[in-house]
Motif scaffolding. Structure first.
Motif, PDB file in Angstrom:
ATOM      1  N   UNK A   1       0.842  -1.200   0.000  1.00 20.27           N
ATOM      2  CA  UNK A   1       0.000   0.000   0.000  1.00 20.27           C
ATOM      3  C   UNK A   1       0.881   1.256   0.000  1.00 20.27           C
ATOM      4  N   UNK A   2       1.871   1.280   0.909  1.00 22.62           N
ATOM      5  CA  UNK A   2       2.742   2.454   1.021  1.00 22.62           C
ATOM      6  C   UNK A   2       3.548   2.667  -0.263  1.00 22.62           C
ATOM      7  N   UNK A   3       3.844   1.574  -0.980  1.00 22.51           N
ATOM      8  CA  UNK A   3       4.616   1.663  -2.221  1.00 22.51           C
ATOM      9  C   UNK A   3       3.715   1.993  -3.413  1.00 22.51           C
ATOM     10  N   UNK A   4       2.417   2.145  -3.152  1.00 21.13           N
ATOM     11  CA  UNK A   4       1.505   2.504  -4.244  1.00 21.13           C
ATOM     12  C   UNK A   4       1.155   1.343  -5.142  1.00 21.13           C
ATOM     13  N   UNK A   5       1.298   0.109  -4.640  1.00 17.90           N
ATOM     14  CA  UNK A   5       1.042  -1.060  -5.481  1.00 17.90           C
ATOM     15  C   UNK A   5      -0.257  -1.773  -5.139  1.00 17.90           C
ATOM     16  N   UNK A  30      -7.803   6.608   4.502  1.00 17.46           N
ATOM     17  CA  UNK A  30      -6.989   7.660   3.904  1.00 17.46           C
ATOM     18  C   UNK A  30      -5.515   7.313   4.033  1.00 17.46           C
ATOM     19  N   UNK A  31      -4.768   7.479   2.951  1.00 22.10           N
ATOM     20  CA  UNK A  31      -3.333   7.190   3.000  1.00 22.10           C
ATOM     21  C   UNK A  31      -2.555   8.325   2.357  1.00 22.10           C
ATOM     22  N   UNK A  32      -1.519   8.790   3.070  1.00 28.55           N
ATOM     23  CA  UNK A  32      -0.667   9.830   2.540  1.00 28.55           C
ATOM     24  C   UNK A  32       0.781   9.407   2.732  1.00 28.55           C
ATOM     25  N   UNK A  33       1.563   9.496   1.654  1.00 30.04           N
ATOM     26  CA  UNK A  33       2.979   9.133   1.724  1.00 30.04           C
ATOM     27  C   UNK A  33       3.804  10.290   1.173  1.00 30.04           C
ATOM     28  N   UNK A  53       6.785   7.540  -7.484  1.00 27.04           N
ATOM     29  CA  UNK A  53       7.327   6.180  -7.327  1.00 27.04           C
ATOM     30  C   UNK A  53       8.833   6.238  -7.105  1.00 27.04           C
ATOM     31  N   UNK A  54       9.485   7.208  -7.730  1.00 24.40           N
ATOM     32  CA  UNK A  54      10.923   7.353  -7.565  1.00 24.40           C
ATOM     33  C   UNK A  54      11.290   7.750  -6.135  1.00 24.40           C
ATOM     34  N   UNK A  55      10.388   8.474  -5.504  1.00 15.94           N
ATOM     35  CA  UNK A  55      10.693   8.963  -4.151  1.00 15.94           C
ATOM     36  C   UNK A  55      10.644   7.884  -3.081  1.00 15.94           C
ATOM     37  N   UNK A  56       9.929   6.801  -3.367  1.00 14.49           N
ATOM     38  CA  UNK A  56       9.836   5.704  -2.395  1.00 14.49           C
ATOM     39  C   UNK A  56      10.655   4.521  -2.905  1.00 14.49           C
ATOM     40  N   UNK A  83      18.207   0.204  -4.543  1.00 16.75           N
ATOM     41  CA  UNK A  83      17.323   1.103  -3.799  1.00 16.75           C
ATOM     42  C   UNK A  83      18.058   2.387  -3.406  1.00 16.75           C
ATOM     43  N   UNK A  84      19.304   2.262  -2.985  1.00 16.55           N
ATOM     44  CA  UNK A  84      20.070   3.455  -2.583  1.00 16.55           C
ATOM     45  C   UNK A  84      20.346   4.355  -3.788  1.00 16.55           C
ATOM     46  N   UNK A  85      20.661   3.740  -4.941  1.00 22.60           N
ATOM     47  CA  UNK A  85      20.955   4.525  -6.140  1.00 22.60           C
ATOM     48  C   UNK A  85      19.737   5.345  -6.563  1.00 22.60           C
ATOM     49  N   UNK A  86      18.581   4.859  -6.196  1.00 21.55           N
ATOM     50  CA  UNK A  86      17.334   5.549  -6.519  1.00 21.55           C
ATOM     51  C   UNK A  86      17.233   6.875  -5.755  1.00 21.55           C
ATOM     52  N   UNK A  87      18.039   7.028  -4.714  1.00 22.83           N
ATOM     53  CA  UNK A  87      18.005   8.216  -3.852  1.00 22.83           C
ATOM     54  C   UNK A  87      16.585   8.530  -3.398  1.00 22.83           C
TER      55      UNK A  87
END
Ligand SMILES: Nc1ncnc2c1ncn2[C@@H]1O[C@H](COP(=O)(O)OP(=O)(O)O)[C@@H](O)[C@H]1O
Ligand SMILES: [Mg+2]
Lengths: 256, 247
Positions: free
Chosen positions: A49-53, A60-63, A79-82, A160-164
């Motif tokens: 859910x938190x990953x938008x999948x 209500x969900x806010x990330x 999606x890039x931010x998470x 995941x880290x490279x995604x910053x």
């Protein structure tokens, strides 16, 4: 600063069976939170859910300051931010370690340019840094299906880290590892997150390990939050309740 | 139980073949002598015809290359339609059924039909190879699509990659070795099967085999045979080397 995650009264069912029930949760920026619970407690469902999948839910969900809406996947930028570290790593076997880590950069790139494999200096630098931070610099050119399981896991972390990302989610990152190895991996993930000043939410079924690396522990049982406390205040009672706790009807429920 | 059924059926099939077919076993005793005589007349191979042989081989090679190329193009589109992952059963089932029927038609038969349709020469050969090869290649490509692991694709989506990026960096890397291996394999088959197309007038070296054997010019037929053996061995060598790279 607004909350990294704000969930209120989230419920979700799979074929009529409740996977999440009335879950409310707030995570502050930079906080490291563990979702603790037995298999089937709803940890993976909450993380997706938190990953938008997740496609549909109630509540209500806010990330990271933006509201998730049912039926529409988050934008590329959101999606890039998470960042998400998958349980089975989800790497592309035939690509090199380097390219797998570079795949974490795709959300930052101009699409046409990424198709040619022409990456910016900025992307190469992020990949190199991620490889260095995960101790993979020497394996960069190896094919991903020709390294060990432990190394593959570090590739998943490096991607995941490279995604910053501004928030890292990890589904059972250490459930298949021996204790010494598990500690190293959790130290790596949480250490890198603290260095970058970003939060981590990871799931686990191991109370001791979770306590050692988390600021806060959220206990999930049968889709419900049973407790939500600072890691230092978790007691044996909490753990007992979580794994062997009374069912609503009373009496001892043994989780096998 | 079922094992007994299998053995009995096997025995029946063999007995039936031995008793009912007019094999003409009586002709066997003299065969050795006649074969030796035939081989003797092939020697020495008449190498003076090498320009024609080379031309014929070049035409066969062209038929195989172009047939493979067009088949790859057709198969790429059909594979999407035949994919269980991308299409509903209402589409992939009939498409796969049609591909199975195409595979069942022998190349030589397709070639004869094509000669009837477009006349003699390499064109009917190319069309026949294209048609025939697509039955197999489209199925193989569809299977390559369906065997792509979805987890890495989902991971890239989660990281912000869009559809085209996921195709390029998660789906294609998984498919590429299989697709290339299947294509090379099909090319080798196309080359071998094209060798006889000339017999029905569909172009290539086959015409020369036909001509020389029919006119009892065995020394020349021998040259053609040698050339074919060399070509097939070469293609096997090259394909073997290529296939090793696509693992
Ligand atoms: N794709 C799915 N389809 C049907 N039920 C599912 C699916 N995923 C999870 N569930 C069910 O939802 C509940 C929560 O699962 P999950 O979130 O995977 O728990 P955990 O990660 O804590 O083990 C379980 O009862 C599980 O069987
Ligand atoms: Mg799980």
């Amino acid at each position: 600063m607004s909350a990294t995650v704000a969930l209120s009264n989230i419920s979700h069912q799979f074929d009529g069976i409740a996977a999440l029930q009335d879950v409310s949760l707030t995570v502050k920026p930079g906080e490291i939170v563990v979702l603790l619970g037995a298999s089937g407690a709803g940890k993976s469902t909450l993380l997706s859910l938190l990953d938008g999948r997740l496609d549909e839910w109630q509540g209500q969900a806010e990330v990271l300051g933006s509201k998730l809406s049912e039926g529409t996947a988050p934008t590329r930028q959101k999606r890039t931010e998470v960042g998400f570290i998958f349980q089975e790593f989800a790497l592309v076997d035939r690509l090199s370690v380097y390219q797998n880590v570079m795949n974490g950069r795709l959300g930052h790139m101009r699409v046409w340019q990424s198709l040619w494999g022409r990456f910016d200096e900025r992307d190469h630098m992020a990949v190199s840094a991620a490889l260095r931070d995960t101790g993979l610099a020497d394996l960069a050119r190896r094919r991903t299906d020709q390294i060990s399981g432990g190394q593959r896991q570090r590739v998943a972390i490096a991607r995941c880290l490279a995604q910053e990302p501004k928030l890292i989610l990890a589904d059972e990152p250490v459930s298949n590892l021996d204790p010494a190895h598990a500690e190293k991996i959790l130290a790596l993930i949480t250490g890198q997150a603290r260095k970058r000043g970003i939060g981590v939410i990871f799931s686990s079924h191991q109370p001791e390990l979770s306590q050692r690396f988390a600021d806060r522990i959220v206990g999930l049982r049968q889709g419900e939050i049973l407790f939500d406390s600072p890691a230092g205040q978790i007691t044996q009672d909490h753990i007992k309740q979580l794994y062997y706790g009374d069912t609503p009807g009373g009496g001892l429920r043994v989780v096998s | 139980m079922s094992r007994i059924v299998i053995w009995v059926s096997l025995a029946v099939a063999i007995l039936w073949s031995l008793t009912t077919a007019d094999i003409g076993l009586g002709k066997l005793p003299g065969a050795g002598v006649r074969l030796a005589d035939f081989l003797g007349r092939m020697l020495p191979p008449d190498l003076s015809i090498w320009p024609e042989v080379l031309n014929g081989l070049a035409e066969t090679l062209r038929i195989a290359i172009l047939g493979t190329l067009f088949s790859v193009i057709l198969s790429s589109g059909l594979a999407v339609l035949a994919s269980e992952n991308l299409m509903p059963p209402a589409i992939w089932r009939p498409v796969r059924a049609v591909l199975a029927v195409i595979r069942a038609i022998p190349l030589i038969l397709v070639a004869m039909l094509m000669v009837g349709a477009v006349g003699l020469g390499p064109l009917p050969g190319i069309l026949a190879v294209t048609f025939h090869a697509t039955g197999m290649l489209a199925k193989f490509y569809a299977e390559a699509i369906d065997n792509v692991a979805s987890a890495p694709v989902a991971a890239l989506e989660s990281a912000g990659a869009n559809t085209v990026q996921r195709l390029r960096w998660a789906i294609w890397p998984q498919m590429a070795p299989v697709v290339l291996r299947d294509t090379v394999f099909r090319f080798e088959l196309n080359l071998r099967e094209s060798l006889i197309l000339g017999i029905v007038g569909a172009g290539g070296i086959g015409l020369y085999i036909q001509t020389y054997v029919r006119s009892f010019q065995y020394e020349k037929a021998a040259t053609v045979t040698l050339a074919i053996i060399v070509l097939v061995l070469l293609s096997e060598l090259i394909n073997g080397a290529l296939r090793k790279r696509f693992s």
